[in-house]
Design a protein around this motif. Sequence first.
Motif, PDB file in Angstrom:
ATOM      1  N   VAL A  95     -16.650   1.571  -2.183  1.00  0.00           N
ATOM      2  CA  VAL A  95     -15.696   1.966  -3.224  1.00  0.00           C
ATOM      3  C   VAL A  95     -14.513   2.707  -2.604  1.00  0.00           C
ATOM      4  O   VAL A  95     -13.350   2.408  -2.889  1.00  0.00           O
ATOM      5  N   VAL A  96     -14.805   3.666  -1.742  1.00  0.00           N
ATOM      6  CA  VAL A  96     -13.752   4.463  -1.116  1.00  0.00           C
ATOM      7  C   VAL A  96     -12.902   3.609  -0.173  1.00  0.00           C
ATOM      8  O   VAL A  96     -11.662   3.695  -0.172  1.00  0.00           O
ATOM      9  N   ALA A  97     -13.542   2.788   0.650  1.00  0.00           N
ATOM     10  CA  ALA A  97     -12.800   1.968   1.609  1.00  0.00           C
ATOM     11  C   ALA A  97     -11.816   1.049   0.908  1.00  0.00           C
ATOM     12  O   ALA A  97     -10.646   0.927   1.317  1.00  0.00           O
ATOM     13  N   HIS A  98     -12.252   0.399  -0.152  1.00  0.00           N
ATOM     14  CA  HIS A  98     -11.377  -0.537  -0.860  1.00  0.00           C
ATOM     15  C   HIS A  98     -10.303   0.183  -1.650  1.00  0.00           C
ATOM     16  O   HIS A  98      -9.165  -0.303  -1.754  1.00  0.00           O
ATOM     17  N   ALA A  99     -10.619   1.323  -2.233  1.00  0.00           N
ATOM     18  CA  ALA A  99      -9.618   2.075  -2.990  1.00  0.00           C
ATOM     19  C   ALA A  99      -8.523   2.617  -2.079  1.00  0.00           C
ATOM     20  O   ALA A  99      -7.322   2.454  -2.350  1.00  0.00           O
ATOM     21  N   LEU A 100      -8.916   3.268  -0.986  1.00  0.00           N
ATOM     22  CA  LEU A 100      -7.928   3.842  -0.077  1.00  0.00           C
ATOM     23  C   LEU A 100      -7.079   2.755   0.584  1.00  0.00           C
ATOM     24  O   LEU A 100      -5.855   2.916   0.737  1.00  0.00           O
ATOM     25  N   ALA A 101      -7.707   1.666   0.982  1.00  0.00           N
ATOM     26  CA  ALA A 101      -6.961   0.606   1.671  1.00  0.00           C
ATOM     27  C   ALA A 101      -5.887   0.014   0.773  1.00  0.00           C
ATOM     28  O   ALA A 101      -4.781  -0.305   1.236  1.00  0.00           O
ATOM     29  N   ARG A 102      -6.168  -0.107  -0.510  1.00  0.00           N
ATOM     30  CA  ARG A 102      -5.163  -0.679  -1.415  1.00  0.00           C
ATOM     31  C   ARG A 102      -4.107   0.335  -1.831  1.00  0.00           C
ATOM     32  O   ARG A 102      -3.023  -0.057  -2.276  1.00  0.00           O
ATOM     33  N   ALA A 103      -4.391   1.610  -1.664  1.00  0.00           N
ATOM     34  CA  ALA A 103      -3.356   2.618  -1.902  1.00  0.00           C
ATOM     35  C   ALA A 103      -2.280   2.566  -0.827  1.00  0.00           C
ATOM     36  O   ALA A 103      -1.146   3.017  -1.051  1.00  0.00           O
ATOM     37  N   ALA A 104      -2.624   2.032   0.344  1.00  0.00           N
ATOM     38  CA  ALA A 104      -1.631   1.932   1.417  1.00  0.00           C
ATOM     39  C   ALA A 104      -0.514   0.955   1.072  1.00  0.00           C
ATOM     40  O   ALA A 104       0.612   1.098   1.566  1.00  0.00           O
ATOM     41  N   ILE A 105      -0.789  -0.020   0.222  1.00  0.00           N
ATOM     42  CA  ILE A 105       0.204  -1.051  -0.082  1.00  0.00           C
ATOM     43  C   ILE A 105       1.426  -0.475  -0.796  1.00  0.00           C
ATOM     44  O   ILE A 105       2.564  -0.692  -0.347  1.00  0.00           O
ATOM     45  N   PRO A 106       1.264   0.251  -1.920  1.00  0.00           N
ATOM     46  CA  PRO A 106       2.464   0.816  -2.546  1.00  0.00           C
ATOM     47  C   PRO A 106       3.193   1.833  -1.671  1.00  0.00           C
ATOM     48  O   PRO A 106       4.421   1.957  -1.761  1.00  0.00           O
ATOM     49  N   VAL A 107       2.453   2.544  -0.819  1.00  0.00           N
ATOM     50  CA  VAL A 107       3.109   3.487   0.088  1.00  0.00           C
ATOM     51  C   VAL A 107       4.058   2.743   1.031  1.00  0.00           C
ATOM     52  O   VAL A 107       5.220   3.144   1.219  1.00  0.00           O
ATOM     53  N   LEU A 108       3.586   1.663   1.614  1.00  0.00           N
ATOM     54  CA  LEU A 108       4.439   0.874   2.510  1.00  0.00           C
ATOM     55  C   LEU A 108       5.573   0.196   1.742  1.00  0.00           C
ATOM     56  O   LEU A 108       6.707   0.139   2.219  1.00  0.00           O
ATOM     57  N   ALA A 109       5.256  -0.312   0.553  1.00  0.00           N
ATOM     58  CA  ALA A 109       6.265  -1.016  -0.239  1.00  0.00           C
ATOM     59  C   ALA A 109       7.427  -0.108  -0.611  1.00  0.00           C
ATOM     60  O   ALA A 109       8.582  -0.547  -0.684  1.00  0.00           O
TER      61      ALA A 109
END
Length: 254
Positions: free
Chosen positions: A147-161
Amino acid sequence: MVAYFKGWLDDLRLAAGLLTRLPVPQPDDALPQGLARAQRAFPLVGALIGLCIGLIDRALLGIGIPSLAAAALALGASAALTGAMHEDGLADVGDGFGGGRDRAAKLAIMRDSRLGTYGALVLLVSFAARLSALASLPLAAIVPTLVVAHALARAAIPVLAANMPLARDDGLGASAGQPETASVVAAVIVAAAIALLCLPAKAALLAIAVTAAGAAAIALLAWRQIGGVTGDVFGAAEQIGETAVLVMLAARLS
């Protein structure tokens, strides 16, 4: 207040439709304006994906499937659930950054759907690392870790965007748009809250740190290689973050 929660629900539906193969009904006025704002819901969708994969792994272990086989099947289910879109991005980045002579060549290779040597090697390393990490986790840690790995990894996308220029004007990365600061902050807060709720505080903070380090590394690499980000870079960032968190937590909890 009702409108606020409806906005989040619409964003969750839109994010789920974008990040998974699930037939999620979409809001009538969602495209294209809502795509940028919907990125705040990416960690929630990631957490739900991680939950599904964790439950599949636990179920397979419960019927006597060996841990390595169960982990492999669970990761396969993850790729089926998401359409392997992030794995595809990672492979394209590997091929483009590894095989292109200049920026134009790298972007052209990344657009090519064929899998090359660099992409295959990157996928192999990523899958092997996630497989071994998942298989080594204690039973009670499987679901919260995923749960944590998938949640944190997808939070990186809007940060980069929000913080990186686009390397080209078309493709999924461009169509998703640049999220506003409020959406990025919301995504980071949601992802951090999920981590702190699911893990001991020290492990959660380490998971956040390695995700941030992975996102920073791929951002720097993309800047040097192609002058910005694409949808493939977002996929690579997700895979790097997911792998880093799984490996780190497996090292701490095994």
